[in-house]
Design an enzyme around this catalytic site. Sequence first.
Site, PDB file in Angstrom:
ATOM      1  N   THR A 123       0.927  -1.274   0.004  1.00  0.00           N
ATOM      2  CA  THR A 123       0.078  -0.068   0.051  1.00  0.00           C
ATOM      3  C   THR A 123       0.766   1.305   0.051  1.00  0.00           C
ATOM      4  O   THR A 123       2.171   1.128  -0.365  1.00  0.00           O
ATOM      5  CB  THR A 123      -0.920   0.026   1.433  1.00  0.00           C
ATOM      6  OG1 THR A 123       0.125   0.220   2.316  1.00  0.00           O
ATOM      7  CG2 THR A 123      -1.666  -1.369   1.289  1.00  0.00           C
ATOM      8  N   ARG A 124       0.242   2.373   0.498  1.00  0.00           N
ATOM      9  CA  ARG A 124       1.137   3.618   0.296  1.00  0.00           C
ATOM     10  C   ARG A 124       1.470   3.870   1.675  1.00  0.00           C
ATOM     11  O   ARG A 124       2.012   4.891   2.053  1.00  0.00           O
ATOM     12  CB  ARG A 124       0.297   4.858  -0.006  1.00  0.00           C
ATOM     13  CG  ARG A 124       0.184   4.954  -1.769  1.00  0.00           C
ATOM     14  CD  ARG A 124      -0.887   5.902  -2.216  1.00  0.00           C
ATOM     15  NE  ARG A 124      -0.798   7.455  -1.450  1.00  0.00           N
ATOM     16  CZ  ARG A 124      -1.836   7.595  -0.816  1.00  0.00           C
ATOM     17  NH1 ARG A 124      -3.050   7.101  -0.657  1.00  0.00           N
ATOM     18  NH2 ARG A 124      -1.458   8.861  -0.374  1.00  0.00           N
ATOM     19  N   LYS A 125       1.374   2.776   2.670  1.00  0.00           N
ATOM     20  CA  LYS A 125       1.827   3.000   3.787  1.00  0.00           C
ATOM     21  C   LYS A 125       3.218   2.692   3.919  1.00  0.00           C
ATOM     22  O   LYS A 125       3.763   1.451   4.215  1.00  0.00           O
ATOM     23  CB  LYS A 125       1.074   2.189   4.865  1.00  0.00           C
ATOM     24  CG  LYS A 125      -0.295   2.630   5.152  1.00  0.00           C
ATOM     25  CD  LYS A 125      -1.053   1.466   6.066  1.00  0.00           C
ATOM     26  CE  LYS A 125      -2.428   1.772   6.080  1.00  0.00           C
ATOM     27  NZ  LYS A 125      -3.179   0.692   7.128  1.00  0.00           N
ATOM     28  N   THR A 126       4.149   3.842   3.563  1.00  0.00           N
ATOM     29  CA  THR A 126       5.628   3.597   3.203  1.00  0.00           C
ATOM     30  C   THR A 126       6.269   4.574   4.115  1.00  0.00           C
ATOM     31  O   THR A 126       5.949   5.576   4.574  1.00  0.00           O
ATOM     32  CB  THR A 126       5.909   3.655   1.618  1.00  0.00           C
ATOM     33  OG1 THR A 126       5.385   5.144   1.234  1.00  0.00           O
ATOM     34  CG2 THR A 126       5.450   2.679   0.933  1.00  0.00           C
TER      35      THR A 126
END
Length: 274
Positions: A123-126
């Site tokens: 996901t964009r949980k970076t």
Amino acid sequence: MFTHEIESFLEEDLGYNDISCKLVPDMHVEAIIFAKEDCTLAGLDVAVSFFEYFGIGYNTEHENGDMLSQGGVIFSLSGSSLSILRAERPVLNFLGHLCGIATTTRKCVDLARKHSDVKIACTRKTTPGLRKYEKMAVIAGGGDPHRFNLTDTIMIKDNHVKLMGVDDALRSAKEKASFAQKIEIEVESAVDALNAARSGADIIMLDNMEPSEVMDTIGQLKDQSIPEHVIIEVSGGIGIDDLEEYSKTGADVISMGSLIHGSTWIDVSLEIME
């Protein structure tokens, strides 16, 4: 990796008064970088960027995505002792972090493959500033990078739906989208999923649903002859412990933020050879 990125990471690590690396005479040395545990390799291209910046000679028999056993050598190095010592920590940090992500991803992909052909995506949980590297590590582990940024795909999330409703949000997205962009919508009920399918969504994300709810929703969508091009994604707090059950639901994609934020670093080390 661009030169300005390398220099930004080096500025953070070296500071302005590097005495540690200059304690030893600057001489030609040989060194190895090796893994202290089994892992899937990622970040080799990042390491090479640092080696080339410092003029360090390197050799490797591996590529991103290769499996490596404990004690396996990732790189053999030769060059200035000062340069190797200065490159050591940034290189090991990247390798440890990215190999950790690739290793976690590989475990999840292998587990899911026992039950279906579902894609495992991140996901964009970076980590801010590290997204492209972390997503490339997911790819090295056999996973899918999902969106790199908000431009890639138009995603209508729960807050969009609360403000506009499914129909109006999809209508607005289709008016603004390029022909090359897919439109994804996040839903939390079978009713909204059916509505999204009728309204022309390309990807329907079933968010925070239990596996039984996912199976029921997919069943209803099939009963309503959902268009073949529509992709069904499931997401929301899914980890390796419940991945097996979600892999049996018939979903096309399982997206997991934990591939990145839940991964443990791999222990890698650099040793100068006598």
